[in-house]
Design a protein around this motif. Sequence first.
Motif, PDB file in Angstrom:
ATOM      1  N   GLN A  77       0.872  -1.188   0.000  1.00 12.70           N
ATOM      2  CA  GLN A  77       0.000   0.000   0.000  1.00 12.70           C
ATOM      3  C   GLN A  77       0.904   1.232   0.000  1.00 12.70           C
ATOM      4  O   GLN A  77       1.710   1.416   0.915  1.00 12.70           O
ATOM      5  CB  GLN A  77      -0.921  -0.008   1.217  1.00 12.70           C
ATOM      6  CG  GLN A  77      -1.657  -1.325   1.450  1.00 12.70           C
ATOM      7  CD  GLN A  77      -2.432  -1.795   0.225  1.00 12.70           C
ATOM      8  OE1 GLN A  77      -3.317  -1.105  -0.268  1.00 12.70           O
ATOM      9  NE2 GLN A  77      -2.076  -2.972  -0.282  1.00 12.70           N
TER      10      GLN A  77
ATOM     11  N   THR B  28      -8.655  -2.090   4.933  1.00 18.47           N
ATOM     12  CA  THR B  28      -7.212  -1.914   5.118  1.00 18.47           C
ATOM     13  C   THR B  28      -6.598  -3.146   5.773  1.00 18.47           C
ATOM     14  O   THR B  28      -5.521  -3.617   5.374  1.00 18.47           O
ATOM     15  CB  THR B  28      -6.934  -0.660   5.970  1.00 18.47           C
ATOM     16  OG1 THR B  28      -7.556   0.475   5.368  1.00 18.47           O
ATOM     17  CG2 THR B  28      -5.437  -0.402   6.081  1.00 18.47           C
TER      18      THR B  28
ATOM     19  N   GLN C 168      -6.384  -5.882   3.192  1.00 14.72           N
ATOM     20  CA  GLN C 168      -5.269  -5.648   2.277  1.00 14.72           C
ATOM     21  C   GLN C 168      -3.942  -6.062   2.909  1.00 14.72           C
ATOM     22  O   GLN C 168      -3.092  -6.668   2.261  1.00 14.72           O
ATOM     23  CB  GLN C 168      -5.219  -4.169   1.868  1.00 14.72           C
ATOM     24  CG  GLN C 168      -6.300  -3.761   0.887  1.00 14.72           C
ATOM     25  CD  GLN C 168      -6.134  -4.438  -0.455  1.00 14.72           C
ATOM     26  OE1 GLN C 168      -6.743  -5.483  -0.704  1.00 14.72           O
ATOM     27  NE2 GLN C 168      -5.319  -3.866  -1.318  1.00 14.72           N
TER      28      GLN C 168
ATOM     29  N   TRP D 170      -2.057   4.942  11.815  1.00 17.92           N
ATOM     30  CA  TRP D 170      -2.682   5.186  10.520  1.00 17.92           C
ATOM     31  C   TRP D 170      -4.094   5.699  10.773  1.00 17.92           C
ATOM     32  O   TRP D 170      -5.011   4.911  11.003  1.00 17.92           O
ATOM     33  CB  TRP D 170      -2.711   3.896   9.688  1.00 17.92           C
ATOM     34  CG  TRP D 170      -1.354   3.351   9.371  1.00 17.92           C
ATOM     35  CD1 TRP D 170      -0.224   4.046   9.092  1.00 17.92           C
ATOM     36  CD2 TRP D 170      -0.973   1.958   9.293  1.00 17.92           C
ATOM     37  NE1 TRP D 170       0.828   3.199   8.839  1.00 17.92           N
ATOM     38  CE2 TRP D 170       0.394   1.919   8.951  1.00 17.92           C
ATOM     39  CE3 TRP D 170      -1.658   0.758   9.463  1.00 17.92           C
ATOM     40  CZ2 TRP D 170       1.090   0.714   8.788  1.00 17.92           C
ATOM     41  CZ3 TRP D 170      -0.975  -0.437   9.306  1.00 17.92           C
ATOM     42  CH2 TRP D 170       0.385  -0.459   8.973  1.00 17.92           C
TER      43      TRP D 170
ATOM     44  N   PRO E 131      -6.966   4.329   0.172  1.00 17.11           N
ATOM     45  CA  PRO E 131      -7.315   4.210   1.591  1.00 17.11           C
ATOM     46  C   PRO E 131      -7.434   5.596   2.237  1.00 17.11           C
ATOM     47  O   PRO E 131      -6.630   6.486   1.939  1.00 17.11           O
ATOM     48  CB  PRO E 131      -6.158   3.411   2.192  1.00 17.11           C
ATOM     49  CG  PRO E 131      -5.035   3.563   1.212  1.00 17.11           C
ATOM     50  CD  PRO E 131      -5.641   3.757  -0.133  1.00 17.11           C
TER      51      PRO E 131
END
Length: 586
Positions: free
Chosen positions: A219, A247, A250, A417, A430
Amino acid sequence: MSQATESDVREDGQIESVSGPVVTATDLDAKMNDVVYVGHEGLMGEVIEIEGNITTIQVYEETSAVSPGEPVESTGAPLSVDLGPGMLDAIYDGVQRPLDVLEEKMGSAFLDRGVDAPGIDLEKTWEFNPEVSEGDEVGPNDVVGIVPETPSIDHKVMVPPDYEGGDVVDVKSGNYTVEDTIVELDNGEEIKMRQEWPVRSQRPADEKQTPDTPLVSGQRILDGLFPLAKGGTAAIPGPFGSGKTVTQHQLAKWADADIVVYVGCGERGNEMTEVIEDFPELEDPTTGNALMDRTCLIANTSNMPVAARESCVYTGITIAEYFRDMGYDVALMADSTSRWAEAMREISSRLEEMPGEEGYPAYLAARLSEFYERAGYFQNINGTEGSVSVIGAVSPPGGDFSEPVTQNTLRIVKTFWALDADLAERRHFPAINWNESYSLYRDQLDPWFEDNVAADWADQRQWAIDTLDEEDELQEIVQLVGKDALPEDQQLTLEVARYLREAWLQQDAFHDVDTYCEPEKTYAILGAIKTFNDEAFEALEAGVPVEEITAVDAISQLNRIGVQEEWEEYVAELEDDIAEQIRGLY
């Protein structure tokens, strides 16, 4: 979860009161954290408080119709997991009961109370290939043999860490069950393929080291701006609908970990259903085999008993530590730790403990710390090196990052994040807010990126950060006076920042190509935008109006780099085109 034999279980107490998942019993001979079976149906529970003759138990199943006076049986052993071949490609509930086995037992996806099954199949035979011979000396956690558990992963059979070790006097080879003795030592210790380990105790390691290798996620915003180290900790807080689960998915699919442990802790059933249905169909990009061949799923949905939610993260981290001891790099996804904290809050309130902030127990921060501290890059006691990286999603009510779970998590983790509802509404995914997020691993990971990707990796990233910061400051002015009132150089900075956001930070998780972006491609996209920036500012200095510069055809192709499979040639040609077309303006 490890099963107690009939001789282990003894009826020595009875129920005094029942309050949801919390049951009190009298005359029970048990220790703290012992597993007990409650009532006529034998519901699994765990001792969480002892005061005089009163023992308090949290029950991992629904307790409706359980009455005072019913028996309570103690196993005399703590809550433990079964460790051995068969954990990969498995789907468990919060206390390591295999859901497919329970469904087969019941003949239905709706499970009755009291149904139980061992965490690994005790009757299945596995091909054991010894790595030791008679006369060899082995110690705790030493590998004695290999079992090809899946096409992707070799399961390394180890001496249990609580054994003394000694000289091998007998070793088997061939097909055996996890209950068969495969190695005997001169001190009488018998080694089997199956181990048990209490979930609330960290497995021993020799030394915790400073991690210096990134957990490459594929990512761009994570690898490029906020990298996570192998053995590191990260939090993904965000409001409903901002993309926490996608997320996590992923990362589970693409992170370069050997083993993935995915803990669905109190999440909605439809999201866990998506995980359970999708993962068996996914191909592992590194091996070409099924992704489930190196994945263990723990599914504890929001409609499952609340007490089992409290234990599911411990089940997950213990399984992760077991594979770490084999020398593997493990990524653990906990989705979400907020639901875990809510389970603690509910049980704490039923125990009538003094509440802390927003009703959470006073020991919330300590429990979060204990969990995240089990992550790390370790020198194992058997001489191997392994890591456990923990990525925990946080679901703050209303997206309020000042609430206790988010704030206490931030004090512990080193990568943050921050998901942003405004970005999600603008369909920027994202939806990680680059102004609020951070990584404290950057400096220690930069040498790896500079050695393996590009020597000026850190410089290029800093340029991107500075440009995005400048855009953030300029946006406040734009909202007051409009973009056209800015000087031309600032207008151009806004245009460059737009391409950073749209071509570099934005990524389509559902596009066959763009779903994964290797660090080299991440660097190349940033390099192409930097080429546009440098050429554009040179043209501006030469007197070319900003409108003419931004109208150049080649610039719009920056947004297409992410979806290019043959990206190296595409980027090289695009940089040449951008330079040629902009230079043609003056």
